[in-house]
Design an enzyme around this catalytic site. Structure first.
Site, PDB file in Angstrom:
ATOM      1  N   CYS A 100       0.847  -1.190   0.000  1.00 42.65           N
ATOM      2  CA  CYS A 100       0.000   0.000   0.000  1.00 42.65           C
ATOM      3  C   CYS A 100       0.880   1.238   0.000  1.00 42.65           C
ATOM      4  O   CYS A 100       1.859   1.311   0.750  1.00 42.65           O
ATOM      5  CB  CYS A 100      -0.887  -0.014   1.244  1.00 42.65           C
ATOM      6  SG  CYS A 100      -1.973   1.413   1.399  1.00 42.65           S
ATOM      7  N   HIS A 142      -8.967  -3.589  -2.204  1.00 43.44           N
ATOM      8  CA  HIS A 142      -8.040  -2.723  -1.472  1.00 43.44           C
ATOM      9  C   HIS A 142      -8.489  -1.265  -1.549  1.00 43.44           C
ATOM     10  O   HIS A 142      -8.559  -0.571  -0.525  1.00 43.44           O
ATOM     11  CB  HIS A 142      -6.639  -2.894  -2.073  1.00 43.44           C
ATOM     12  CG  HIS A 142      -5.573  -2.119  -1.384  1.00 43.44           C
ATOM     13  ND1 HIS A 142      -4.605  -2.729  -0.620  1.00 43.44           N
ATOM     14  CD2 HIS A 142      -5.294  -0.788  -1.351  1.00 43.44           C
ATOM     15  CE1 HIS A 142      -3.783  -1.800  -0.139  1.00 43.44           C
ATOM     16  NE2 HIS A 142      -4.182  -0.614  -0.579  1.00 43.44           N
ATOM     17  N   GLU A 143      -8.813  -0.798  -2.759  1.00 43.69           N
ATOM     18  CA  GLU A 143      -9.165   0.620  -2.937  1.00 43.69           C
ATOM     19  C   GLU A 143     -10.519   0.959  -2.319  1.00 43.69           C
ATOM     20  O   GLU A 143     -10.667   2.010  -1.680  1.00 43.69           O
ATOM     21  CB  GLU A 143      -9.119   1.007  -4.415  1.00 43.69           C
ATOM     22  CG  GLU A 143      -7.746   0.856  -5.058  1.00 43.69           C
ATOM     23  CD  GLU A 143      -6.611   1.510  -4.288  1.00 43.69           C
ATOM     24  OE1 GLU A 143      -6.824   2.561  -3.657  1.00 43.69           O
ATOM     25  OE2 GLU A 143      -5.492   0.963  -4.312  1.00 43.69           O
ATOM     26  N   HIS A 146     -10.101   1.341   1.336  1.00 40.72           N
ATOM     27  CA  HIS A 146      -9.642   2.687   1.712  1.00 40.72           C
ATOM     28  C   HIS A 146     -10.826   3.641   1.854  1.00 40.72           C
ATOM     29  O   HIS A 146     -10.917   4.397   2.826  1.00 40.72           O
ATOM     30  CB  HIS A 146      -8.693   3.252   0.657  1.00 40.72           C
ATOM     31  CG  HIS A 146      -7.265   2.884   0.857  1.00 40.72           C
ATOM     32  ND1 HIS A 146      -6.572   3.158   2.012  1.00 40.72           N
ATOM     33  CD2 HIS A 146      -6.381   2.270   0.030  1.00 40.72           C
ATOM     34  CE1 HIS A 146      -5.329   2.729   1.892  1.00 40.72           C
ATOM     35  NE2 HIS A 146      -5.189   2.177   0.698  1.00 40.72           N
TER      36      HIS A 146
END
EC number: 3.5.1.88
Length: 193
Positions: A100, A142-143, A146
């Protein structure tokens, strides 16, 4: 286009859900262009707006699928669907390792669903969706994580969770306000070498 500083792990903007985008898409063009530029200079495969300190539900990506074909795009107000997420310890052979830009230079095995689909608006304000498996599915999870206020280290289990906590503490990444700037600061992932 401007390369923006990337916020490091301890900042609250990374640990709180982002705000849904309600303003006209035309007002987001500079931000989105800066996100693409920042991601590219950082050698990243994805970047969420809160990683550059902006609490908006936007992410950009330039990520390969299982066949190595690159996919580039932007999602505004994305909605994520996934297959089942494994509850077992991820593989320790590098195949499940994830990194990351907000946890610079580190990587840990992370369990992710093998399939993911994202639906949202693109940078032109048009609704679209994309699905992927393997690494592309990992990138989408993952995004969107976030944007939901979840850094991937929050999803780790077992010894990887303990190691990540020690690493974050040892690097001093528990405090707000820390950043690194791609193209200015030394590349923490070693792409400059």
């Amino acid at each position: 286009m401007t390369v923006r500083p990337i916020v490091i792990h301890g900042d609250p903007v990374l640990h709180n859900p982002t705000r849904e985008v309600t303003e006209p898409i035309s007002e987001l063009q500079e931000l989105i262009a800066d996100m693409y530029e920042t991601m590219e200079v950082a050698n990243g495969v994805g970047l969420a707006a809160n990683q550059i300190g902006v609490s908006k539900r936007i992410f950009v990506f330039n990520c390969p699928d299982d066949e190595g074909t690159m996919h580039r795009g932007c999602f505004i107000n994305p909605v994520l669907e996934t297959s089942e997420i494994p509850e077992t310890m991820p593989a320790d052979d590098g195949s499940d390792e994830e990194g990351c830009l907000s946890v610079p230079g580190e990587g840990f095995p992370t369990g992710r669903a093998d399939w993911a689909k994202v639906t949202g608006l693109n940078e032109d304000g048009e609704e679209w969706s994309m699905e992927g498996t393997g690494f592309l599915a990992r990138c989408f999870q993952h995004e969107v994580g976030h944007l939901d206020g979840v850094v991937y280290t929050d999803t780790l289990i077992g010894r990887w969770k303990r190691l990540a906590k020690k690493t974050i503490k040892a690097n001093g990444w528990t405090e707000p306000g820390l950043t690194w700037t791609p193209g200015v600061d030394e590349d923490p992932f070693g792409h400059d070498v």
